[in-house]
Design a protein around this motif. Structure first.
Motif, PDB file in Angstrom:
ATOM      1  N   ARG A 185     -16.578 -84.668 -36.695  1.00 11.87           N
ATOM      2  CA  ARG A 185     -15.581 -83.454 -36.737  1.00 11.87           C
ATOM      3  C   ARG A 185     -14.904 -83.949 -37.507  1.00 11.87           C
ATOM      4  N   ALA A 217     -23.484 -79.048 -33.562  1.00 10.19           N
ATOM      5  CA  ALA A 217     -23.795 -77.479 -33.136  1.00 10.19           C
ATOM      6  C   ALA A 217     -22.489 -76.605 -34.185  1.00 10.19           C
ATOM      7  N   GLU A 218     -21.136 -78.025 -34.243  1.00  8.66           N
ATOM      8  CA  GLU A 218     -19.964 -77.415 -34.892  1.00  8.66           C
ATOM      9  C   GLU A 218     -19.890 -76.603 -36.222  1.00  8.66           C
ATOM     10  N   HIS A 220     -22.957 -77.232 -37.517  1.00  9.93           N
ATOM     11  CA  HIS A 220     -23.903 -75.582 -38.731  1.00  9.93           C
ATOM     12  C   HIS A 220     -23.119 -74.543 -38.375  1.00  9.93           C
ATOM     13  N   ASP A 221     -22.253 -73.708 -37.606  1.00 15.11           N
ATOM     14  CA  ASP A 221     -21.563 -73.327 -37.404  1.00 15.11           C
ATOM     15  C   ASP A 221     -20.743 -73.269 -38.750  1.00 15.11           C
ATOM     16  N   ALA A 222     -20.380 -73.908 -38.868  1.00 16.87           N
ATOM     17  CA  ALA A 222     -19.228 -74.325 -40.239  1.00 16.87           C
ATOM     18  C   ALA A 222     -20.341 -73.856 -41.205  1.00 16.87           C
ATOM     19  N   GLY A 223     -21.566 -74.005 -41.544  1.00 21.18           N
ATOM     20  CA  GLY A 223     -22.290 -73.832 -42.657  1.00 21.18           C
ATOM     21  C   GLY A 223     -22.894 -75.248 -43.156  1.00 21.18           C
ATOM     22  N   THR A 225     -25.931 -77.478 -43.755  1.00 23.65           N
ATOM     23  CA  THR A 225     -27.261 -77.787 -42.868  1.00 23.65           C
ATOM     24  C   THR A 225     -27.580 -79.477 -41.615  1.00 23.65           C
ATOM     25  N   ARG A 268     -33.697 -77.127 -30.186  1.00 23.21           N
ATOM     26  CA  ARG A 268     -31.933 -76.429 -30.493  1.00 23.21           C
ATOM     27  C   ARG A 268     -32.229 -76.198 -31.829  1.00 23.21           C
ATOM     28  N   TRP A 270     -29.314 -75.415 -33.973  1.00 22.34           N
ATOM     29  CA  TRP A 270     -28.715 -75.917 -35.421  1.00 22.34           C
ATOM     30  C   TRP A 270     -29.939 -76.853 -35.924  1.00 22.34           C
TER      31      TRP A 270
END
Length: 323
Positions: A185, A217-218, A220-223, A225, A268, A270
């Motif tokens: 994070r 997962a966060e 991944h959601d932020a773009g 890899t 998963r 992500w």
């Protein structure tokens, strides 16, 4: 970014990569190395073994290969293989900087690697990596970022990494330790000129140590890899060391404990690339059966129940001997 090429692969193994930590140096903390490598751990023997693994992996559809400056001579072995296969333009090559290999090709060294995330180390190791991999390098990662790493706050380092990114190199980071989620994070918040610096994250994640999952997962959601390392928990999830629950699922599916452990990660959404850390071709082939493992809800739950408290997991990992 280079990882987009992985999405075009047509084989079931396109989301499995090969990591070279176990074969780039004579000593490592994976269980079972005496059986895997035998007595001859000369540079020539491990070079040959690395090339055999790379050949087998490529033939089976694996397209991501992962090295590091601290993995002994892994970059050198990989570079030799790439030079012998100049027409392979569909592979993605990643390496890492931040640890210096200090074991001098000994499995019994008192210290195997020394960590330093300073700008001077980046400059030195980037030059060393460039001398070996040159334009074949796609991804360069900071090795084992923790929440207290200066790499998260060093603006001069960030500027140099951004320059490399502007030149076409993908910049990422890996994590380790019980506070991986905090490190992930913190890294997601690093920007240069208002743009996120990091495009990939490589973290330890397995059925025994899944604590980084929400942060990954966060990411991944932020773009970013997501690359997963140590999916086998340094051999603790492979036969004969695997817990009873893993063995039971393996028996029910007719596949190996290793394939079950990696399949749990591949489930998963992500997980972009899951690394095999195989030291032998048979291990690699067994790992590559992971996409065929049928994990229903009951099996997933039984495996998830194996999770350990993160600090206990990392304490045990730190006690694994270098073989």
């Amino acid at each position: 970014m280079p990882f987009a090429r992985l999405a075009t692969a047509t084989t079931p193994t396109c989301h499995i990569g090969l990591g070279l930590a176990a074969v780039g140096r004579p000593g490592y903390i994976n269980l079972g190395r005496d059986e895997d490598l035998g007595a001859d751990r000369s540079a020539d023997a491990l070079r040959t073994r690395t090339h055999e693994l790379l050949d087998a992996a490529y033939a089976q559809g694996v397209r991501y290969f992962d090295a590091a400056r601290s993995y002994g001579r892994s970059e050198e072995f990989l570079a030799d293989w790439l030079k012998a296969h100049p027409d392979l333009d569909d592979v993605v090559i990643g390496s890492k900087w931040g640890y210096t290999y200090t074991a001098d090709w000994s499995a019994d060294a008192e210290t195997h690697e020394v960590k330093d995330h300073g700008l001077a180390t980046y400059e030195r190791q980037r030059a060393e990596t460039d001398a070996l991999l040159g334009e074949r390098l796609d991804l360069y990662q900071i090795h084992s970022v923790t929440p207290d790493s200066p790499a998260l706050t060093d603006k001069d380092l960030h500027a140099r990494l951004a320059e490399a990114a502007a030149g076409g190199l993908t910049i990422g980071f890996s994590t380790s330790g019980p506070a991986q989620a905090d490190a992930i994070r913190a890294a997601l918040a690093v920007t240069v000129d208002g743009e996120p610096l990091f495009r990939t994250v490589q973290s330890t994640y397995n059925v025994l140590e899944p604590s980084a999952g929400p942060a990954l997962a966060e990411a991944h959601d932020a773009g970013l890899t997501v690359i997963v390392k140590e999916g086998m928990a340094n051999g603790r999830l492979a036969a004969p060391h695997a817990p009873d629950a893993v063995r039971a699922v393996a028996a029910a599916t007719g596949l190996g404990c290793d394939a079950v452990a990696l399949a749990w990660i591949l489930s998963r959404p992500w997980a972009g690339v899951v690394l095999s850390g195989a030291a032998t071709v048979p291990q690699l082939m067994s790992n590559l059966h992971a996409p065929a493992v049928d994990l229903d809800a009951d099996r997933m739950t039984r495996l998830a129940a194996l999770a350990e408290e993160p600090r206990a997991y990392w304490e045990r990992r730190g006690q694994l001997p270098w073989h």
